[in-house]
Design a protein around this motif. Structure first.
Motif, PDB file in Angstrom:
ATOM      1  N   GLN A  55      -3.101   7.250  -1.449  1.00 12.34           N
ATOM      2  CA  GLN A  55      -1.873   6.512  -1.105  1.00 12.34           C
ATOM      3  C   GLN A  55      -0.921   6.395  -2.299  1.00 12.34           C
ATOM      4  O   GLN A  55       0.162   5.824  -2.170  1.00 12.34           O
ATOM      5  N   ASP A  56      -1.347   6.867  -3.435  1.00  9.99           N
ATOM      6  CA  ASP A  56      -0.593   6.677  -4.671  1.00  9.99           C
ATOM      7  C   ASP A  56      -0.192   5.208  -4.837  1.00  9.99           C
ATOM      8  O   ASP A  56       0.942   4.861  -5.127  1.00  9.99           O
ATOM      9  N   HIS A  57      -1.204   4.358  -4.585  1.00  7.84           N
ATOM     10  CA  HIS A  57      -0.986   2.919  -4.717  1.00  7.84           C
ATOM     11  C   HIS A  57      -2.293   2.332  -5.229  1.00  7.84           C
ATOM     12  O   HIS A  57      -3.334   2.498  -4.591  1.00  7.84           O
ATOM     13  N   HIS A  58      -2.234   1.642  -6.358  1.00 15.68           N
ATOM     14  CA  HIS A  58      -3.459   1.349  -7.089  1.00 15.68           C
ATOM     15  C   HIS A  58      -3.703  -0.147  -7.242  1.00 15.68           C
ATOM     16  O   HIS A  58      -2.777  -0.896  -7.537  1.00 15.68           O
ATOM     17  N   PRO A  59      -4.953  -0.548  -7.045  1.00 18.03           N
ATOM     18  CA  PRO A  59      -5.271  -1.976  -7.154  1.00 18.03           C
ATOM     19  C   PRO A  59      -5.398  -2.427  -8.609  1.00 18.03           C
ATOM     20  O   PRO A  59      -5.704  -1.626  -9.497  1.00 18.03           O
ATOM     21  N   LEU A  72      -3.711  -6.917  -5.046  1.00 12.29           N
ATOM     22  CA  LEU A  72      -2.757  -5.884  -4.643  1.00 12.29           C
ATOM     23  C   LEU A  72      -1.345  -6.392  -4.864  1.00 12.29           C
ATOM     24  O   LEU A  72      -0.968  -7.472  -4.375  1.00 12.29           O
ATOM     25  N   THR A  73      -0.583  -5.617  -5.580  1.00 11.38           N
ATOM     26  CA  THR A  73       0.822  -5.935  -5.822  1.00 11.38           C
ATOM     27  C   THR A  73       1.526  -4.610  -6.071  1.00 11.38           C
ATOM     28  O   THR A  73       0.883  -3.608  -6.379  1.00 11.38           O
ATOM     29  N   THR A  74       2.836  -4.605  -5.908  1.00  8.44           N
ATOM     30  CA  THR A  74       3.594  -3.367  -6.116  1.00  8.44           C
ATOM     31  C   THR A  74       4.427  -3.505  -7.380  1.00  8.44           C
ATOM     32  O   THR A  74       5.348  -4.321  -7.444  1.00  8.44           O
ATOM     33  N   HIS A  75       4.051  -2.741  -8.381  1.00 12.40           N
ATOM     34  CA  HIS A  75       4.738  -2.857  -9.672  1.00 12.40           C
ATOM     35  C   HIS A  75       6.200  -2.445  -9.547  1.00 12.40           C
ATOM     36  O   HIS A  75       7.062  -3.029 -10.202  1.00 12.40           O
ATOM     37  N   ASP A  76       6.434  -1.435  -8.673  1.00 12.77           N
ATOM     38  CA  ASP A  76       7.800  -0.907  -8.544  1.00 12.77           C
ATOM     39  C   ASP A  76       8.804  -1.956  -8.075  1.00 12.77           C
ATOM     40  O   ASP A  76      10.001  -1.817  -8.350  1.00 12.77           O
ATOM     41  N   CYS A  77       8.341  -2.969  -7.308  1.00  9.39           N
ATOM     42  CA  CYS A  77       9.272  -4.022  -6.851  1.00  9.39           C
ATOM     43  C   CYS A  77       8.865  -5.394  -7.374  1.00  9.39           C
ATOM     44  O   CYS A  77       9.429  -6.415  -6.965  1.00  9.39           O
ATOM     45  N   ALA A  82       5.153  -3.084   1.692  1.00  7.97           N
ATOM     46  CA  ALA A  82       4.364  -2.529   2.791  1.00  7.97           C
ATOM     47  C   ALA A  82       3.188  -1.706   2.273  1.00  7.97           C
ATOM     48  O   ALA A  82       2.165  -1.569   2.960  1.00  7.97           O
ATOM     49  N   ARG A  83       3.289  -1.185   1.067  1.00  8.09           N
ATOM     50  CA  ARG A  83       2.192  -0.383   0.516  1.00  8.09           C
ATOM     51  C   ARG A  83       0.962  -1.248   0.256  1.00  8.09           C
ATOM     52  O   ARG A  83      -0.173  -0.776   0.381  1.00  8.09           O
ATOM     53  N   ASP A  84       1.186  -2.507  -0.104  1.00  7.57           N
ATOM     54  CA  ASP A  84       0.044  -3.412  -0.309  1.00  7.57           C
ATOM     55  C   ASP A  84      -0.640  -3.735   1.015  1.00  7.57           C
ATOM     56  O   ASP A  84      -1.873  -3.812   1.076  1.00  7.57           O
TER      57      ASP A  84
HETATM   58  C1  H2B Z   1       4.891   7.316  -9.656  1.00 11.15           C
HETATM   59  C2  H2B Z   1       3.951   6.546  -8.775  1.00 11.15           C
HETATM   60  O1  H2B Z   1       4.215   6.802  -7.426  1.00 11.15           O
HETATM   61  C3  H2B Z   1       4.059   5.071  -9.003  1.00 11.15           C
HETATM   62  O2  H2B Z   1       3.882   4.776 -10.356  1.00 11.15           O
HETATM   63  C4  H2B Z   1       3.085   4.269  -8.169  1.00 11.15           C
HETATM   64  C5  H2B Z   1       1.630   4.487  -8.541  1.00 11.15           C
HETATM   65  N1  H2B Z   1       0.774   3.402  -8.119  1.00 11.15           N
HETATM   66  C6  H2B Z   1       1.254   2.170  -7.928  1.00 11.15           C
HETATM   67  N2  H2B Z   1       0.445   1.145  -7.671  1.00 11.15           N
HETATM   68  C7  H2B Z   1       0.909  -0.081  -7.526  1.00 11.15           C
HETATM   69  N3  H2B Z   1       0.054  -1.080  -7.265  1.00 11.15           N
HETATM   70  N4  H2B Z   1       2.203  -0.348  -7.627  1.00 11.15           N
HETATM   71  C8  H2B Z   1       3.115   0.600  -7.873  1.00 11.15           C
HETATM   72  O3  H2B Z   1       4.297   0.282  -7.958  1.00 11.15           O
HETATM   73  C9  H2B Z   1       2.648   1.919  -8.013  1.00 11.15           C
HETATM   74  N5  H2B Z   1       3.486   2.921  -8.228  1.00 11.15           N
END
Ligand code: H2B
Length: 95
Positions: A55-59, A72-77, A82-84
């Protein structure tokens, strides 16, 4: 940039994902797991790692013997997205 969930979306998610706690600042979902031993905890983590990578989304997580704590949190925002929710649902399905 992925959108942060609104307050009402977070409230709906909290209802749906009953095993998960919304953090006090509402930027994360948290759940603690307990297994019979380290081997089972690690097997679970391996499966979650594959999900996360797919999912390219990491805990954010930690493990002590048979316990695994996941945040679970989204670093990008800098909050919940929704990814969480997607990852939380998929973790629940393998827990
Ligand atoms: C470039 C890559 O898609 C991003 O860095 C992804 C990777 N995994 C991630 N994981 C999480 N938890 N939050 C992110 O914002 C995130 N961004």
């Amino acid at each position: 940039m992925i959108a942060r969930l609104t307050d009402s979306e977070i409230a709906a998610a909290a209802q749906e994902l009953g095993h998960w706690q919304v953090s006090a600042d509402r930027t994360a979902l948290q759940r603690d797991f307990r297994f019979r031993n380290f081997s089972e905890a690690w097997a679970f983590m391996s499966r979650v790692a594959l999900l996360a990578e797919a999912q390219d989304h990491h805990p954010e997580w930690s493990n002590v013997y048979n316990r695994v704590s996941i945040r679970l949190t989204t670093h990008d925002c800098r909050g919940l997205s929704a990814r969480d929710l997607r990852l939380a649902r998929d973790i629940d399905a393998i827990a």
